[in-house]
Design an enzyme around this catalytic site. Structure first.
Site, PDB file in Angstrom:
ATOM      1  N   GLU A  49      -1.312  61.390  53.767  1.00 21.45           N
ATOM      2  CA  GLU A  49      -1.083  62.767  53.334  1.00 21.45           C
ATOM      3  C   GLU A  49      -1.721  63.699  54.355  1.00 21.45           C
ATOM      4  OE1 GLU A  49      -1.787  63.882  49.232  1.00 21.45           O
ATOM      5  OE2 GLU A  49      -1.206  61.881  48.538  1.00 21.45           O
ATOM      6  N   GLU A  63      -5.925  58.468  45.895  1.00 18.55           N
ATOM      7  CA  GLU A  63      -7.038  59.403  45.667  1.00 18.55           C
ATOM      8  C   GLU A  63      -7.874  58.974  44.462  1.00 18.55           C
ATOM      9  OE1 GLU A  63      -5.885  63.587  45.918  1.00 18.55           O
ATOM     10  OE2 GLU A  63      -5.347  63.331  48.018  1.00 18.55           O
TER      11      GLU A  63
HETATM   12  O1  AHR Z   1       0.519  66.330  48.033  1.00 18.38           O
HETATM   13  C1  AHR Z   1       0.010  66.945  46.889  1.00 18.38           C
HETATM   14  C2  AHR Z   1      -1.184  66.222  46.313  1.00 18.38           C
HETATM   15  O2  AHR Z   1      -2.235  66.275  47.203  1.00 18.38           O
HETATM   16  C3  AHR Z   1      -1.006  64.753  46.058  1.00 18.38           C
HETATM   17  O3  AHR Z   1      -0.399  64.489  44.846  1.00 18.38           O
HETATM   18  C4  AHR Z   1      -2.420  64.248  46.037  1.00 18.38           C
HETATM   19  O4  AHR Z   1      -2.525  62.908  46.415  1.00 18.38           O
HETATM   20  C5  AHR Z   1      -3.148  65.213  46.966  1.00 18.38           C
HETATM   21  O5  AHR Z   1      -4.289  65.717  46.410  1.00 18.38           O
END
Ligand code: AHR
Length: 496
Positions: free
Chosen positions: A297, A173
């Protein structure tokens, strides 16, 4: 009666087992307490890893595990997590709850966990606050089998032989918690850092993953692809389902009305559109299919359970989440030609977990059972399939529609066919007639996960949601008919 066609002659892509991957971050009670309790814990463990959790994850079929973050990855300095535990640096986990991170779970512990789980490794490197040298040395430490400072240090710390590192993420990110960069800047940094992520094993290429977009940020995808081109194997997409699309009021994991249920499913179904559009954008910059997409994610994100640390992201999980998981995994199967890996967030006690723990106690969530039910798809070949379906309109999303039935089908090396169908309606059953092209059916078995959309598994209570045998179907010579209950996920196992 809906029509469902499966064509065993139409062999499509192999469904990489890694589409069923998981993610574990130093966040809340995911690693500490959820997975790792330390050798001296009174919770039964092997080398500090909880036996109950390891066993459950193996039975579910965990193919790959991403670590150490997430946002934590860009604050993580791997040398703090090696060597004698009492000498390891303590730090504040500033992203997640401001708690002390004692670094007792580090690189050696992670690879021990992968060994116990029998899964592949996906390590995410630090671009946001780490140096090129630091990243380069970590890769050397993990993978080099020869004479070098990092290989010697690893041996001194107890591991003479290097580990297998399948995937390496260059930053996480970077558009947000990983450094707040613009895509051009990140693209340049990726190229710089990536040069020093060496393939030390001549016959083993470490698969590189560049930081991709957040949700529908196609501009990021375009600009990063412009820079990185073929120097990466994949870029990663992050997409979370927030029922209310509002970070300050996400909604409860367990208390929701029908409109919110429908809106959650509608938003989760957006995954299909995002995959299509990001792939199209990637191909418009770098023609061909060599650069893949990773969704490292994904999952539902609700308000934390009342009374828990807001920085720990602990949420319960219901049949609603099971439907989200099932429709998403079916979408991933259908895109298996261009997806390399996907990782639900996160494995234990964080967001859409497959496992929850409370001290010694452990429960398997409805999402756990979906992963277990779908495990048969791993490494199978996707088959051409199509189902007709009613559409459901989401009031909270301006009438946006999604299909009531979402399916995929695959075939294994013995010719056994697996079809998984999600009936996403919380109130309406569905009658289907399935036909398999050019086939005479020998036998069919079916299993189901179903319940009220609010049903969940809780500590100290009888398990409410699990996999059960399903008999609501009738075998035909070339297929079957079935009546799928509302809010259900079913797997048909078909032998010809
Ligand atoms: O999964 C929780 C968070 O969500 C992670 O650390 C991040 O990469 C995303 O914003």
């Amino acid at each position: 009666m809906e029509k469902y066609l499966i064509n065993p002659n139409e062999r499509k892509s192999v469904i990489n087992k890694d589409l069923y991957g998981h993610f574990s971050e130093h966040l809340g009670r995911c690693i500490y307490g959820g997975i790792y309790v330390g050798e001296d814990s009174n919770i039964p463990n092997v080398n500090g890893m909880r036996n109950d959790v390891v066993k459950a994850l193996k039975e579910m079929g965990i193919p790959v595990l991403r670590w150490p973050g997430g946002c934590f990855a860009d604050e993580y300095h791997w040398k703090d997590g090696i060597g004698k535990k009492s000498d390891r640096k303590k730090m504040i986990n500033t992203h997640w709850g401001g708690v002390v991170e004692d670094n007792s779970f580090g690189t050696h512990e992670y690879f021990e966990l992968c060994r116990q789980l029998g899964c592949d490794a996906y390590v995410n490197g630090n671009v946001g606050s780490g140096t090129v040298r630091e990243m380069s040395e970590w890769v050397e430490y993990m993978t080099f089998d020869g004479v070098s400072p990092m290989a010697e240090l690893r041996a001194k710390n107890g591991s003479k032989t290097p580990w297998n590192l399948k995937y390496f993420g260059v930053g996480n990110e970077s558009w947000g918690c990983g450094g707040n960069m613009d895509p051009e800047h990140y693209g340049n940094l990726y190229k710089n850092y990536n040069v020093y992520v060496r393939d030390y094993k001549p016959d083993e290429h470490i698969i590189r993953i560049a930081c991709g977009p957040n949700v529908g940020d196609y501009h990021w995808t375009k600009k990063v692809m412009d820079k990185v081109k073929y120097s990466t194997d994949a870029i990663s997409l992050h997409y979370y389902t927030l029922p209310r699309d509002n970070w300050n009021n996400k909604g409860s994991a367990t208390v929701f009305d029908r409109n919110e249920y429908i809106s959650t499913i509608c938003k989760a179904y957006r995954m299909d559109e995002l995959i299509n559009n990001h792939l199209a954008m990637m191909e418009s910059v770098v023609p061909g299919t060599r650069v893949k997409l990773v969704v490292d994610e994904w999952g539902t994100w609700y308000d934390v359970e009342p009374g828990t640390n807001p920085g720990f992201l602990y949420q319960q999980s219901t049949m609603r989440d099971a439907i989200v998981a099932a429709l998403t995994l079916n979408i991933f199967n259908k895109h298996s030609d261009r997806l390399l890996m996907c990782n639900i967030a996160q494995t234990v006690n964080v967001l859409q977990s497959v496992i929850l723990t409370d001290g010694k106690k452990m429960v398997k969530t409805p999402t756990y059972y979906v992963f277990k039910l779908f495990k048969e798809h791993q490494n199978n070949t996707l088959l051409g399939s199509y189902i007709t379906s009613d559409k459901i309109a989401s009031k909270n999303d301006g009438g946006r529609e999604f299909p009531q039935l979402i399916e995929s089908a695959s075939i294994d090396e013995h010719g056994v066919i697996y079809s998984t169908i999600a009936n996403t309606s919380d109130v309406k059953k569905a009658k289907i007639k399935c036909q398999l092209a050019d086939s005479r059916i020998k036998s069919i078995k079916a299993e189901i996960i179903t319940g009220d959309s609010h049903d969940l598994n809780d500590f100290g209570k009888k398990e409410k949601v699990c996999i059960k045998e399903f008999s609501g179907f009738r075998k035909l010579s070339d297929g079957f008919t079935a009546e799928l209950p509302a809010c259900s996920v079913i797997r048909f196992t078909i032998e010809r």
